[in-house]
Design a protein around this motif. Structure first.
Motif, PDB file in Angstrom:
ATOM      1  N   TYR A  20       9.632  -4.832   4.044  1.00  0.00           N
ATOM      2  CA  TYR A  20       9.186  -4.112   3.469  1.00  0.00           C
ATOM      3  C   TYR A  20      10.009  -3.233   2.630  1.00  0.00           C
ATOM      4  CZ  TYR A  20       5.293  -4.994   7.073  1.00  0.00           C
ATOM      5  OH  TYR A  20       4.849  -5.366   7.966  1.00  0.00           O
ATOM      6  N   PHE A  21      11.639  -3.239   2.910  1.00  0.00           N
ATOM      7  CA  PHE A  21      12.147  -2.328   1.254  1.00  0.00           C
ATOM      8  C   PHE A  21      13.070  -3.286   0.767  1.00  0.00           C
ATOM      9  CE2 PHE A  21      11.379   0.477   5.108  1.00  0.00           C
ATOM     10  CZ  PHE A  21      10.523   1.274   4.239  1.00  0.00           C
ATOM     11  N   THR A  22      12.944  -4.976   0.778  1.00  0.00           N
ATOM     12  CA  THR A  22      13.851  -5.424   0.111  1.00  0.00           C
ATOM     13  C   THR A  22      12.734  -6.288  -0.711  1.00  0.00           C
ATOM     14  OG1 THR A  22      14.446  -6.834   1.987  1.00  0.00           O
ATOM     15  CG2 THR A  22      15.529  -5.528   1.563  1.00  0.00           C
ATOM     16  N   ASP A  23      12.177  -6.874   0.313  1.00  0.00           N
ATOM     17  CA  ASP A  23      10.777  -8.029  -0.770  1.00  0.00           C
ATOM     18  C   ASP A  23      10.739  -8.529  -2.259  1.00  0.00           C
ATOM     19  OD1 ASP A  23      10.721  -9.632   1.465  1.00  0.00           O
ATOM     20  OD2 ASP A  23       8.243  -8.442   1.956  1.00  0.00           O
ATOM     21  N   ASN A  24      10.836  -6.624  -3.050  1.00  0.00           N
ATOM     22  CA  ASN A  24      11.164  -6.582  -3.980  1.00  0.00           C
ATOM     23  C   ASN A  24      12.156  -6.381  -4.960  1.00  0.00           C
ATOM     24  OD1 ASN A  24       8.517  -6.242  -6.014  1.00  0.00           O
ATOM     25  ND2 ASN A  24       7.544  -4.114  -5.726  1.00  0.00           N
ATOM     26  N   TRP A  25      12.846  -6.930  -4.179  1.00  0.00           N
ATOM     27  CA  TRP A  25      14.092  -6.160  -4.893  1.00  0.00           C
ATOM     28  C   TRP A  25      14.092  -5.970  -5.974  1.00  0.00           C
ATOM     29  CZ3 TRP A  25      17.644  -3.073  -3.244  1.00  0.00           C
ATOM     30  CH2 TRP A  25      19.463  -3.299  -3.721  1.00  0.00           C
ATOM     31  N   GLU A  26      14.179  -7.671  -6.759  1.00  0.00           N
ATOM     32  CA  GLU A  26      14.498  -8.136  -8.335  1.00  0.00           C
ATOM     33  C   GLU A  26      14.012  -6.372  -9.151  1.00  0.00           C
ATOM     34  OE1 GLU A  26      15.611 -10.830 -10.334  1.00  0.00           O
ATOM     35  OE2 GLU A  26      17.158 -10.718  -7.838  1.00  0.00           O
ATOM     36  N   VAL A  77       4.238  10.958  -6.058  1.00  0.00           N
ATOM     37  CA  VAL A  77       5.903  10.963  -5.540  1.00  0.00           C
ATOM     38  C   VAL A  77       6.108   9.188  -5.036  1.00  0.00           C
ATOM     39  CG1 VAL A  77       7.496  11.904  -5.104  1.00  0.00           C
ATOM     40  CG2 VAL A  77       6.007  13.179  -5.102  1.00  0.00           C
ATOM     41  N   PRO A  78       5.977   8.674  -6.176  1.00  0.00           N
ATOM     42  CA  PRO A  78       6.261   6.886  -4.768  1.00  0.00           C
ATOM     43  C   PRO A  78       7.262   6.907  -4.777  1.00  0.00           C
ATOM     44  CG  PRO A  78       4.992   7.061  -7.091  1.00  0.00           C
ATOM     45  CD  PRO A  78       5.623   8.411  -7.500  1.00  0.00           C
ATOM     46  N   PHE A  79       7.661   6.238  -3.484  1.00  0.00           N
ATOM     47  CA  PHE A  79       8.612   6.039  -2.250  1.00  0.00           C
ATOM     48  C   PHE A  79       9.035   4.160  -3.417  1.00  0.00           C
ATOM     49  CE2 PHE A  79       9.892   4.528   2.185  1.00  0.00           C
ATOM     50  CZ  PHE A  79      10.516   4.611   1.651  1.00  0.00           C
ATOM     51  N   LEU A  80       9.775   4.405  -3.848  1.00  0.00           N
ATOM     52  CA  LEU A  80      10.020   3.215  -5.184  1.00  0.00           C
ATOM     53  C   LEU A  80      10.291   2.401  -4.146  1.00  0.00           C
ATOM     54  CD1 LEU A  80      11.497   2.955  -7.925  1.00  0.00           C
ATOM     55  CD2 LEU A  80      13.486   3.049  -6.865  1.00  0.00           C
ATOM     56  N   GLU A  81      10.831   1.876  -3.024  1.00  0.00           N
ATOM     57  CA  GLU A  81      11.011  -0.014  -2.658  1.00  0.00           C
ATOM     58  C   GLU A  81      10.626   0.212  -1.353  1.00  0.00           C
ATOM     59  OE1 GLU A  81      13.758   3.667  -2.942  1.00  0.00           O
ATOM     60  OE2 GLU A  81      14.307   3.960  -0.581  1.00  0.00           O
ATOM     61  N   VAL A  87      -1.417  -1.665   0.599  1.00  0.00           N
ATOM     62  CA  VAL A  87      -1.043   0.171  -0.129  1.00  0.00           C
ATOM     63  C   VAL A  87      -0.249  -0.333  -0.982  1.00  0.00           C
ATOM     64  CG1 VAL A  87      -0.493   1.770   2.096  1.00  0.00           C
ATOM     65  CG2 VAL A  87       1.997   0.736   1.044  1.00  0.00           C
ATOM     66  N   ASP A  88      -0.713   0.336  -2.065  1.00  0.00           N
ATOM     67  CA  ASP A  88       0.597   0.102  -3.364  1.00  0.00           C
ATOM     68  C   ASP A  88       1.259   0.392  -3.023  1.00  0.00           C
ATOM     69  OD1 ASP A  88      -2.281   0.122  -4.143  1.00  0.00           O
ATOM     70  OD2 ASP A  88      -2.232   2.312  -4.730  1.00  0.00           O
ATOM     71  N   SER A  89       2.535  -0.696  -3.951  1.00  0.00           N
ATOM     72  CA  SER A  89       3.585  -0.857  -3.601  1.00  0.00           C
ATOM     73  C   SER A  89       4.496   0.753  -5.066  1.00  0.00           C
ATOM     74  CB  SER A  89       3.910  -2.220  -4.114  1.00  0.00           C
ATOM     75  OG  SER A  89       4.274  -2.034  -5.459  1.00  0.00           O
ATOM     76  N   GLY A  90       4.911   0.942  -4.439  1.00  0.00           N
ATOM     77  CA  GLY A  90       6.281   2.281  -4.994  1.00  0.00           C
ATOM     78  C   GLY A  90       6.055   1.455  -6.317  1.00  0.00           C
ATOM     79  N   ALA A  94       4.689   3.902  -9.136  1.00  0.00           N
ATOM     80  CA  ALA A  94       5.576   4.344 -10.518  1.00  0.00           C
ATOM     81  C   ALA A  94       5.824   4.169 -11.744  1.00  0.00           C
ATOM     82  CB  ALA A  94       7.277   4.054 -10.279  1.00  0.00           C
ATOM     83  N   ASP A  95       5.117   2.409 -11.779  1.00  0.00           N
ATOM     84  CA  ASP A  95       4.945   2.195 -13.257  1.00  0.00           C
ATOM     85  C   ASP A  95       3.691   2.976 -13.928  1.00  0.00           C
ATOM     86  OD1 ASP A  95       7.372   0.260 -14.024  1.00  0.00           O
ATOM     87  OD2 ASP A  95       6.080  -0.808 -12.694  1.00  0.00           O
ATOM     88  N   ASN A  96       2.646   3.442 -12.826  1.00  0.00           N
ATOM     89  CA  ASN A  96       1.312   3.637 -13.280  1.00  0.00           C
ATOM     90  C   ASN A  96       1.312   5.645 -13.186  1.00  0.00           C
ATOM     91  OD1 ASN A  96       0.793   1.442 -14.220  1.00  0.00           O
ATOM     92  ND2 ASN A  96       0.378   0.344 -11.669  1.00  0.00           N
ATOM     93  N   LEU A  97       2.325   6.498 -12.789  1.00  0.00           N
ATOM     94  CA  LEU A  97       2.911   7.572 -13.336  1.00  0.00           C
ATOM     95  C   LEU A  97       1.921   8.303 -14.201  1.00  0.00           C
ATOM     96  CD1 LEU A  97       5.349   9.580 -10.407  1.00  0.00           C
ATOM     97  CD2 LEU A  97       2.955   9.147 -10.040  1.00  0.00           C
ATOM     98  N   PRO A  98       1.246   9.237 -14.793  1.00  0.00           N
ATOM     99  CA  PRO A  98       0.490   9.894 -15.422  1.00  0.00           C
ATOM    100  C   PRO A  98       1.038  10.516 -15.979  1.00  0.00           C
ATOM    101  CG  PRO A  98      -0.929   9.997 -14.096  1.00  0.00           C
ATOM    102  CD  PRO A  98      -0.052   9.393 -13.448  1.00  0.00           C
ATOM    103  N   THR A  99       2.609  10.922 -15.321  1.00  0.00           N
ATOM    104  CA  THR A  99       2.771  12.983 -15.030  1.00  0.00           C
ATOM    105  C   THR A  99       4.675  12.679 -16.204  1.00  0.00           C
ATOM    106  OG1 THR A  99       4.163  11.952 -12.555  1.00  0.00           O
ATOM    107  CG2 THR A  99       2.018  13.150 -12.417  1.00  0.00           C
TER     108      THR A  99
END
Ligand code: PPS
Length: 293
Positions: A20-26, A77-81, A87-90, A94-99
């Motif tokens: 769950y925390f490595t699938d999106n590694w790249e 406060v997205p959880f990056l990894e 659920v939405d990926s971190g 993060a990419d869509n955070l407007p803040t």
């Protein structure tokens, strides 16, 4: 909704992880940080949510109170990894955070942090918690969180924790790795859960000093009160009660919020074994933790 299943632990570049925390590694490694991003880095269960909420209130508490009461903190406060089905990926969050700034959370050991955070010279807040309470909190979290590996019984968990066979690897390596980084990377503020418990206002002052913020006395008072454990526990926006794969009937996310709960879990023998092993692993005299206050 189908709940995600409990994952297996495996070795990933020398650190115990789950898919769950490595699938999106790249994508994670290629994440483009911005100079004003603030990274909140912790070993799991060290006080991430607490400090995330403090920063969230410091930056956005007055400007967008309606958001504070409608969008859960874990989306602001997205959880990056994290990359868990349904659920939405971190990364997407993060990419869509407007803040601005973007507040981003990670549990990565220091060597896994995407390069752009260093390249952009981003501010980083690291929170550490003493190993014993950290482990107790992690044990109960693994019981209730269906995207964590099965924790097993307390005694076997304790041994796996000491060996670093839990998600995000060894606590000892994590806190030491980040502590060492602080010596060469000046934009890193290293704080301790126990200090926050002891005097939340004082630690908020230190944080503000690091971040270059000067909140009014009134605002600081409001924040200090809003982030007290009892207030956060009953605040559905921050207490994780909307996360589908956590079973609060097993254990709440905001569980006890104290220093010293380890005494209710460790036997005398376990404590001796733990201390013995701790001495061998924690050799840097400049990094000291308090197991009671
Ligand atoms: S996570 O899942 O890694 O993001 O968890 P994290 O937020 O790092 O840690 C959860 C523990 O922090 C406690 N907590 C607090 N303690 C005191 N005061 C406040 N305001 C507060 N907010 C969160 C939370 O209760 C978890 O610790 P335990 O010991 O399990 O209660």
């Amino acid at each position: 909704m189908d709940l995600p299943s409990r994952p297996e632990l495996f070795d990933f570049h020398g650190v115990s992880m789950t898919h769950y925390f490595t699938d999106n590694w790249e994508n994670i490694q290629n994440f483009q940080a911005r100079p004003d991003d603030i990274l909140i880095a912790t070993y799991p269960k060290a006080g991430t949510t607490w400090v995330s909420y403090i920063l969230d209130l410091l930056y956005f508490g007055l400007t967008s109170p309606e958001i504070q009461t409608s969008i859960p903190l874990h989306q602001r406060v997205p959880f990056l990894e994290i990359n868990v089905p349904s659920v939405d990926s971190g990364i997407d969050l993060a990419d869509n955070l407007p803040t601005s700034p973007r507040l981003i959370k990670t549990h990565f050991p220091v060597q896994f942090v995407p390069n752009s955070f260093w390249g952009e010279n981003c501010k980083i807040v690291y929170v550490a918690r003493n190993a014993k309470d950290n482990m107790v909190s992690y044990f109960h979290f693994d019981r209730m969180n269906m995207v964590e590996p099965e924790p097993g019984d307390w005694s076997s968990y304790l041994h796996r924790f000491m060996e670093g066979k839990v998600v995000f690897g060894s606590w000892y390596d994590h806190v030491n790795g980040w502590w060492k980084k602080k010596q060469t990377y000046s934009k890193l503020h290293y704080m301790f859960y126990e200090d926050l418990i002891e005097d939340t206002g004082r630690e908020i002052d230190k944080l503000c000093c690091f971040l270059g913020l000067t909140p009014s006395v009134e605002k600081k008072k409001k924040i200090t009160s809003g982030v007290q454990f009892d207030n956060m526990k009953k605040n559905d926006i921050v207490n994780h009660s909307t996360i589908p794969f956590m079973d609060f009937k097993i254990s709440p996310f905001m569980r006890k919020g104290m220093v010293g709960d380890w005494k209710n879990h460790f036997t005398v023998t376990q404590n001796e074994q733990f201390d013995e092993d701790y001495k061998k692993k924690m050799r840097d005299p400049t990094l000291q933790f308090r197991t009671e206050i």
